[in-house]
Every structure is written in structure tokens, then in C-alpha cells.
Design an enzyme around this catalytic site. Structure first.
Site, PDB file in Angstrom:
ATOM      1  N   HIS A 161       0.835  -1.206   0.000  1.00  0.00           N
ATOM      2  CA  HIS A 161       0.000   0.000   0.000  1.00  0.00           C
ATOM      3  C   HIS A 161       0.871   1.258   0.000  1.00  0.00           C
ATOM      4  CE1 HIS A 161      -3.663   2.346   1.071  1.00  0.00           C
ATOM      5  NE2 HIS A 161      -2.769   3.122   1.662  1.00  0.00           N
ATOM      6  N   GLU A 162       1.806   1.307   0.936  1.00  0.00           N
ATOM      7  CA  GLU A 162       2.653   2.500   1.037  1.00  0.00           C
ATOM      8  C   GLU A 162       3.598   2.621  -0.163  1.00  0.00           C
ATOM      9  OE1 GLU A 162       1.897   4.673   3.092  1.00  0.00           O
ATOM     10  OE2 GLU A 162       0.585   3.455   4.357  1.00  0.00           O
ATOM     11  N   HIS A 218       1.930   4.678  -2.856  1.00  0.00           N
ATOM     12  CA  HIS A 218       2.082   6.123  -2.609  1.00  0.00           C
ATOM     13  C   HIS A 218       3.491   6.575  -2.979  1.00  0.00           C
ATOM     14  CE1 HIS A 218      -1.795   6.321  -0.743  1.00  0.00           C
ATOM     15  NE2 HIS A 218      -1.449   5.671   0.346  1.00  0.00           N
TER      16      HIS A 218
END
Length: 420
Positions: A21-22, A25
Site C-alpha cells: 500500500h505505502e 504512494h
């Protein structure tokens, strides 16, 4: 040994989901030219920390999420004002380090009083050095040093706010997007692991000493019919037929090695007062073809998404009770159960959790990615950004509320465990 393996699988699940997920980003922020100051897994005190290029990577104590800290999202650089005494280190004609403390120890630096400084756009500093005013260009990657802590400056074109609405939205949406991609890949993997059902019931196991084993039923036998009734893929019908044949011989037509044979099985009463024959059954499967794996994985993704969104809808309309909610404790408990059930079950559960994390983050709840996308949408409609201080306050309040909810459901989980 099994317990250690379960612990490892639980930690691995959380680590993979948060990291992917990170990373979404992080990757798209870097593609947009944004300076990423920190890539963190977990919250709280740092356990492991190292710096590579411009980004510091950290593993933190509390495994309840992660974050990517982009330049310009929060005020993180010490303010330097005219009249302040600083020291600068030069490489050629450019400033590479700016010292704001312990100036007496900076023997190799030029010390002076700031007359004018711009760390964002023009990148220069004018210093009064013993009565002579000198103007120095500042390197775009210069370090600001305060009490031995180095922080790289972020020119305006490296800050989050300098990018277009589309670039910022993509860097935010990319986190959930990576979770969706991971979930799809895992769902497809499970389809290849377990194969495609053929529509026939197969005996998975015959309990030792049971009526089924005594009658000659074996693992891998295909059940064609019971008492003359064709089963097809109806596994549950076997249980009904067994209960209706208490102490009566049953005719089972099974296929073994391509040959159909008939076996007589008589159900017996167990200690729970239920008639059983002593078999566990499953659906026969065959190897999955490539296109089938993609299609079935996509169907499973859509089906799981529908169930998760339905749950969110019930939560929003207060159709769920507190006991229906689960926090980290219940997630760990259930993950342990899935890990013990075998690799396909564990991978499937990981896919569901990844999908859940992606969808949950897109909810328009302050502090989540969905809320940040809402603010960017409003900016696109208004033609100007929302006041950053107001947006930060909304996210702060939202984060506090999420933490309170997490504490409440965790407390509820602990009470449930204590009360059995």
C-alpha cells in the site's frame, strides 16, 4: 513449531499488505518528482532506520499501518529568519549544508547573519559576514542541520502542493490501487492452487475405523450417486441422505480409476447423537487453464468486493452491533485460523484483507486516502486548494476518532477472549 509458523504468517500478512500500500504512494510520488522524506511501516518509536538516497526507511514499533511522508505535507523544516545567525558549508559556489545550531563547532563553514534567504523558489541566501554581505546559491538538495539532525530542503517543485491535482490524486489513489492489484493476483493464484471444480463430489478423507472405511470408501473416490440419487455437485445432500438412512444400508455408487462400483455403507450413531458414515467431502477439481484462472480470479475479486461494500453500508446505517466489529486482536485470531487451514486458505484470506484495506482507505473518512481525494476534488472544482491548516485539522480529528474506535473494538475483542 506450528505456533511459530502462524506468528510468522500473521506478521508476513500485515507487513506485505502495508508495504504494498505505502509503496504505491511512494512510487507515484517519486514519479511526480515529489521528495519523499520517509517510508515507514508501523507507527511509534523506530526499531530499524536507514537512509537510501533521499528517503529514510523505518520500521516502527506498532504494526497498525504505515505512512509515506512527502515534502510539503507537514511543516518539518526549522524556520530561518532575517537577523538569525547561521553557518553555511560550501562546495564550490553552492551551499550544501546550513547550520542553525552549535555554530562554534562549524570551523569549516562560513558564519554570518542572515539578511535574506529563500529555501523554496530562488534558492539563495545573503549573509552579513563580518560586515561584508555575500550572496550564495543554495543547492536544491542542501541539508539543513539542527542539533546534528539533517533535513534535506524541499524546493517548491519538489513539494506535494506544487504538483497538479491529477499527479497528487494519483499518488494518493496508488496506495489502494496496489492493494487491489495484489488482491487480484492472490485470488488468481488460489484458483491455480486448488484447480477448477468439475461439478462432481469427491471424498477427501475416510475416517479410520468409520463405517465408510469399513465399506471400502477411500480418499479420492468420486461419489456418483447415493441411494439412486445423482449428486452432481450437491455436497450437502449427502448429509441429508445419511440422516434419513439411520441404521439402514445405503448404496453408494463411486468412481475409482475411471470404473464405477457400488459400496454399501450403514450410518452409525456417534457420541453427539448424530448419524454419520465418517467421510469428509469436497468438489473434484482439475488443473486450471490460464484464461480460466484470470476470469475466476476476477469473479472472486468482484464477489469479495460486493460483500465488503455491503458490510460498509450496514456499518454506515448502524445495522451492526459493537460485537459484530473486530479490531486487530480478532484479525490476528482469524488470520491464525486461516494460516492453520493451509496455504490456499491463507492466501485467499490475504487477498480478502488486501482488498478490504484498499476499499476501506477509499472511504471519505478524515485521515484516510478517500478523504484526501475528496479535498483534491473540491480543489479541482473551486480552482484553488482548501486552506491547508483547515484540512490538516479535519484529518487530525478523523485520525483521533479512528484511534478511539480501534481502542474500543480492541477492548471488546479482549473481553470476548476473556469471556470465551
Amino acid at each position: 513449531m506450528a505456533t511459530l509458523q502462524n506468528v510468522f504468517q500473521i506478521v508476513l500478512l500485515f507487513f506485505v499488505l502495508v508495504t504494498i500500500h505505502e509503496w504505491g504512494h511512494f512510487y507515484f510520488a517519486q514519479r511526480a518528482g515529489i521528495l519523499v522524506r520517509e517510508f515507514a511501516i508501523g507507527f511509534g518509536p523506530k526499531l530499524i532506520s536507514f537512509k537510501r538516497k533521499e528517503t529514510r526507511y523505518t520500521l516502527r514499533l506498532l504494526p497498525i499501518g504505515g505512512f509515506v511522508r512527502m515534502a510539503g505535507e507537514d511543516p518539518e523544516i526549522v524556520q530561518i529568519n532575517p537577523g538569525q545567525r547561521i553557518a553555511v558549508k560550501l562546495s564550490g559556489s553552492q551551499v550544501t549544508h546550513i547550520y542553525v545550531s552549535d555554530l562554534e563547532h562549524r570551523t569549516s563553514a562560513v558564519e554570518g547573519v542572515v539578511e535574506e534567504i529563500d529555501l523554496e523558489r530562488k534558492l539563495f541566501v545573503r549573509l552579513d559576514v563580518d560586515g561584508a554581505v555575500e550572496r550564495y546559491a543554495i543547492h536544491p538538495q542542501a541539508m539543513l542541520v539542527n542539533k546534528e539532525t539533517e533535513t534535506q530542503i524541499a524546493p517548491w517543485d519538489r513539494q506535494f502542493g506544487s504538483k497538479t491535482v491529477g499527479q497528487r490524486a494519483l499518488s494518493i489513489f496508488a496506495g489502494p490501487l496496489m492493494n487491489f492489484i495484489l488482491a487480484f493476483v492472490l485470488f488468481v493464484s488460489v484458483v491455480f492452487m486448488i484447480g477448477v471444480p468439475t461439478g462432481r463430489v469427491m471424498i477427501q478423507d475416510a475416517v479410520a475405523g468409520s463405517a465408510a472405511e469399513k465399506a471400502g470408501l477411500q480418499s479420492g473416490d468420486i461419489v456418483i450417486s447415493v441411494n439412486g440419487e445423482d449428486l452432481g455437485s450437491n455436497r450437502d445432500r449427502i448429509r441429508e441422505l445419511v440422516q434419513n438412512s439411520a441404521n439402514k444400508p445405503m448404496d453408494w455408487v463411486i468412481e475409482r480409476g475411471g470404473v464405477q462400483v457400488t459400496k454399501q455403507v450403514t450410518p452409525v450413531l456417534d457420541k453427539d447423537g448424530v448419524f454419520r458414515v465418517g467421510v469428509t467431502n469436497t468438489l473434484e477439481t482439475r488443473p486450471t487453464r490460464f484464461v480460466e484462472g484470470i476470469v475466476e480470479g476476477g469473479k472472486n475479486l468482484i464477489s469479495a468486493s460486493t460483500l465488503i461494500l455491503d458490510g460498509f453500508g450496514k456499518l454506515a446505517t448502524l445495522q451492526v452491533k459493537m460485537d459484530d466489529l473486530g479490531g486487530p486482536v480478532r484479525i490476528v485470531e482469524f488470520t491464525s485460523e486461516q494460516a492453520s487451514a493451509g496455504i490456499p486458505q491463507y492466501v485467499s484470506w490475504t487477498a480478502i484483507m488486501s482488498l478490504y484495506l484498499g476499499l476501506f482507505n477509499l472511504l471519505p473518512i478524515p485521515a484516510l486516502d478517500g478523504s484526501r481525494l475528496v479535498f483534491l476534488g473540491l480543489e479541482a472544482l473551486r480552482g484553488k486548494p482548501i486552506d491547508p491548516s483547515r484540512e490538516s485539522m479535519v484529518h487530525f480529528v478523523g485520525f483521533a476518532m479512528l484511534m478511539l474506535l480501534m481502542i474500543a473494538v480492541t477492548y471488546n475483542d479482549i473481553l470476548r477472549l476473556i469471556n470465551g
